[in-house]
Every structure is written in structure tokens, then in C-alpha cells.
Design a protein around this motif. Structure first.
Motif, PDB file in Angstrom:
ATOM      1  N   LYS A 253       0.828  -1.200   0.000  1.00 56.73           N
ATOM      2  CA  LYS A 253       0.000   0.000   0.000  1.00 56.73           C
ATOM      3  C   LYS A 253       0.865   1.254   0.000  1.00 56.73           C
ATOM      4  N   GLY A 254       0.590   2.122  -0.964  1.00 57.56           N
ATOM      5  CA  GLY A 254       1.329   3.364  -1.062  1.00 57.56           C
ATOM      6  C   GLY A 254       2.267   3.422  -2.244  1.00 57.56           C
ATOM      7  N   GLN A 255       2.676   2.262  -2.778  1.00 56.87           N
ATOM      8  CA  GLN A 255       3.617   2.270  -3.893  1.00 56.87           C
ATOM      9  C   GLN A 255       3.001   2.804  -5.181  1.00 56.87           C
ATOM     10  N   ALA A 256       1.687   2.735  -5.313  1.00 61.54           N
ATOM     11  CA  ALA A 256       1.029   3.263  -6.509  1.00 61.54           C
ATOM     12  C   ALA A 256       0.640   4.727  -6.337  1.00 61.54           C
ATOM     13  N   GLY A 257       1.084   5.346  -5.261  1.00 64.00           N
ATOM     14  CA  GLY A 257       0.871   6.779  -5.129  1.00 64.00           C
ATOM     15  C   GLY A 257       0.369   7.225  -3.776  1.00 64.00           C
ATOM     16  N   ARG A 258       0.985   8.291  -3.281  1.00 63.09           N
ATOM     17  CA  ARG A 258       0.528   8.972  -2.074  1.00 63.09           C
ATOM     18  C   ARG A 258       0.475  10.466  -2.402  1.00 63.09           C
TER      19      ARG A 258
ATOM     20  N   ASP B 137      -3.012   5.101  -4.399  1.00 62.97           N
ATOM     21  CA  ASP B 137      -3.316   4.308  -3.205  1.00 62.97           C
ATOM     22  C   ASP B 137      -3.860   5.138  -2.055  1.00 62.97           C
ATOM     23  N   LEU B 138      -3.220   6.288  -1.791  1.00 61.98           N
ATOM     24  CA  LEU B 138      -3.569   7.081  -0.620  1.00 61.98           C
ATOM     25  C   LEU B 138      -3.751   8.544  -1.023  1.00 61.98           C
ATOM     26  N   SER B 139      -4.938   9.079  -0.748  1.00 63.92           N
ATOM     27  CA  SER B 139      -5.241  10.467  -1.091  1.00 63.92           C
ATOM     28  C   SER B 139      -5.550  11.251   0.178  1.00 63.92           C
ATOM     29  N   HIS B 140      -4.741  12.268   0.432  1.00 60.85           N
ATOM     30  CA  HIS B 140      -4.907  13.119   1.601  1.00 60.85           C
ATOM     31  C   HIS B 140      -5.402  14.495   1.172  1.00 60.85           C
ATOM     32  N   ILE B 141      -6.149  15.147   2.053  1.00 64.24           N
ATOM     33  CA  ILE B 141      -6.530  16.545   1.871  1.00 64.24           C
ATOM     34  C   ILE B 141      -6.102  17.313   3.115  1.00 64.24           C
TER      35      ILE B 141
ATOM     36  N   ILE C 236       4.745  11.874   1.360  1.00 66.17           N
ATOM     37  CA  ILE C 236       3.956  12.071   0.145  1.00 66.17           C
ATOM     38  C   ILE C 236       4.839  12.018  -1.103  1.00 66.17           C
ATOM     39  N   HIS C 237       4.254  11.514  -2.208  1.00 64.59           N
ATOM     40  CA  HIS C 237       4.970  11.496  -3.488  1.00 64.59           C
ATOM     41  C   HIS C 237       4.766  12.773  -4.290  1.00 64.59           C
ATOM     42  N   LEU C 238       3.604  13.393  -4.175  1.00 63.52           N
ATOM     43  CA  LEU C 238       3.258  14.533  -5.018  1.00 63.52           C
ATOM     44  C   LEU C 238       2.244  15.413  -4.300  1.00 63.52           C
TER      45      LEU C 238
END
Length: 333
Positions: free
Chosen positions: A27-32, A59-63, A118-120
Motif C-alpha cells: 500500500k502506497g507504492q502506486a501513489g501517495r 493508493d492514498l489520497s490526503h486533503i 507524500i509522493h506529489l
């Protein structure tokens, strides 16, 4: 390389960057992704940006939003992680010294703690123009650059950049996504009194990107244009003739996921590469892929709902449109 490619060839190239689903991925390797935006008045924009990233496959979307917006945004979906870290000026004296203390002591420690995972970063959707919020926005951009993270700026973040172009100048990982009005404002701020009617849209966009030091520009319009210095591709795929608030936010989230995947592809996360695409070319392919996907989902949504179409309807068709454009060959089931 791109100048001679057709849309179908560009789409085939962009399929290379779609991250497969392998059982050994965690979990997280496809995007945070972190979307920074949302205030008391505007809660839908950051939601659409974060949710579209998730629906495409992040995988993980934060606001990260203003305190009064958090409960509202949380109520939209349990799938997103919402952090009420931002503060507006309504409860504080309008004083720079006071603002600086609030930002440095109360806001930034929490924000930076999250950004370290975070990645981006997507910044601007629903941010508003409260003076304390905008001052916070400037500091967050500075910290994102220190962390060397890809940064997509939209909406009110573009307003801030038009006031302070140096915020992103010469930061090659910055991507700005202006609409017609935002683009004209940026051109005036960065290039001066350029006669837009005497230059081609492509020439003006290249000039803006170059003047900003190679910042990537996603120029939205009837034909989306993606420019990074002298590199450029465009997309006039059929979309929806309906214009409704939130579509641009959907685009930023979608592009964000593809950008993370493009970096994973560049770093050979799932095997050796069979091409010599540069990092800049991969960035533009990610923008093209996101634009094409949102246009296809918008086309399907408008065909279904017509004039009553809303941005939430576009989200209904993101999965179906992804399957059409990128197939299920990346599932590896």
C-alpha cells in the motif's frame, strides 16, 4: 520525438507509464498524494481533486484543508484522509508578525510531517484568498521545494503565482494548470504586455514556460496544451461541451496519479524499460494521459446526463474510461 506522433501513438506511449498491479506491491507504492486546499466557502474542489486521484488508482489520497472545511469534506467520503491543519485570519489580528508565528508554530509542523510521506502535492483547489491562508500557501510552496516534490498548482495557487512568480520560477518539478483567464493573468505577470493575438498559442505558452525556468504548463481549453520548455504536445480529444465547476480539479488529481506512475516507471519499479524517453517527455505523457482520460469520462457523462451533468457524474465514468483507454492488461491477475 513528440512532434511526429499521432494521438493514438501518444496514447500507446502513455500506456507504458500505467503502473501494473502486482501482488508484491504494498500500500502506497502506486501513489501517495496530498491535495492542499479547501476553506469554509469552497469544499468541493479539493474533494474532486483527491477523489479523482484515488479513482484512477492512487493508493492514498490526503486533503490538507482549513479547519472549518474539514468536517464537511470528511462527510463526502470515508475513502479520503482529511487533515484540518490550515487556519484562516477570521480569528486573528491582521498582523504579519502574528501571521508568521501562527504559520511557523501551528501550521507548518503538521503539514511538513505529512508531506514527508507524500509522493506529489496538488495545491490550490478551493484554497480561497484569505490573507493568512495565502501567506501559508507561500510557505508551503517553499517547503515543498525543499522536499523536492512534484507540485501541481491550480486555482487560487495560480492567483498567488501571478502575484509572486518567483515562488515557482526555476523549479522544474512545478506544473501549472491555467484556464484561459488564469493564463492571461500569468502571461501579463511574467511576460509583460505581450500581444497574444500576434503570437500563436503554442509560442506564447513556450515563452511562459521558458521564462519560468522550465515549469510545465497544462494550458486548458478546447485543445489542451502541455508544454515544458521547447517540448510540447496537445490534446483535442472529444470531451464534453458542458462546463461545470470542478472539472479542472478532477484533471489535477488525475494528472497527479499518472505523474507518480511516470516517476515509478522511470525508476523501473516494475521492470526494465524498453525506450529512451526523457524525464521531461514522461512528464508530458502523464499530463496527456490524464487529460485524455478526463475528456473521455466527460464525454460519457455528458452523453448520459446532458445539460444536467455535474463533476460527480464525470467521476462515475473514470473507471470505465480508464478500461477503454488503457485496458486491463496492467492488472496482472
Amino acid at each position: 520525438m513528440f512532434a511526429s506522433k499521432s494521438k493514438s501513438e501518444l496514447l500507446k506511449l502513455s500506456q507504458k507509464i500505467v503502473q501494473p498491479l502486482f501482488s508484491n506491491f504494498h500500500k502506497g507504492q502506486a501513489g501517495r498524494i496530498a491535495v492542499i486546499g479547501g476553506c469554509e466557502d469552497y469544499t468541493g474542489a479539493p474533494f474532486f481533486s483527491a477523489q479523482s486521484a484515488a479513482l484512477v488508482g492512487c493508493d492514498l489520497s490526503h486533503i490538507i484543508c482549513e479547519k472549518n472545511a474539514a468536517t464537511v469534506i470528511k462527510s463526502y467520503s470515508p475513502d479520503l484522509m482529511v487533515h484540518p491543519y490550515l487556519l484562516d485570519s477570521s480569528h486573528y489580528a491582521d498582523d504579519d508578525a502574528n501571521f508568521n508565528s501562527i504559520i511557523e508554530d501551528s501550521v507548518l509542523p503538521k503539514v511538513i510531517s505529512l508531506l514527508n510521506r507524500i509522493h506529489l502535492v496538488i495545491i490550490g483547489p478551493g484554497f480561497g484568498r484569505d490573507p493568512l491562508m495565502l501567506k501559508t500557501l507561500s510557505r508551503i510552496i517553499e517547503e515543498v521545494k525543499v522536499l523536492n516534490l512534484p507540485l501541481i498548482l491550480d486555482a487560487d495557487a495560480l492567483y498567488l503565482v501571478s502575484q509572486q512568480p518567483k515562488l515557482i520560477a526555476n523549479y522544474p518539478k512545478a506544473i501549472i494548470t491555467p484556464n484561459v483567464v488564469e493564463f492571461e493573468r500569468l502571461v501579463k505577470a511574467v511576460l509583460g504586455d505581450v500581444d497574444l493575438e500576434k503570437l500563436s498559442p503554442l509560442d506564447v505558452t513556450k515563452a511562459l514556460s521558458t521564462k519560468l525556468g522550465g515549469v510545465t504548463i497544462v494550458r486548458k481549453g478546447g485543445e489542451d496544451m502541455f508544454v515544458k520548455g521547447d517540448l510540447a504536445i496537445s490534446n483535442d480529444s472529444e470531451g464534453s461541451v458542458r462546463r461545470v465547476g470542478g472539472q479542472g480539479d478532477t484533471l489535477t488529481g488525475t494528472i497527479g496519479t499518472f505523474l507518480i506512475w511516470s516517476k515509478n516507471y522511470e525508476n523501473k519499479l516494475w521492470g526494465d524499460r524498453d525506450d529512451d524517453l526523457t524525464s521531461d517527455e514522461l512528464t508530458l505523457l502523464a499530463c496527456f494521459a490524464g487529460s485524455t482520460l478526463v475528456r473521455e469520462a466527460s464525454r460519457k457523462a455528458f452523453r448520459r446526463y446532458g445539460r444536467s451533468m455535474q463533476t460527480s457524474n464525470i467521476h462515475e465514468f473514470l473507471g470505465e474510461s480508464y478500461a477503454k483507454l488503457f485496458s486491463d492488461s496492467t492488472l496482472n491477475l
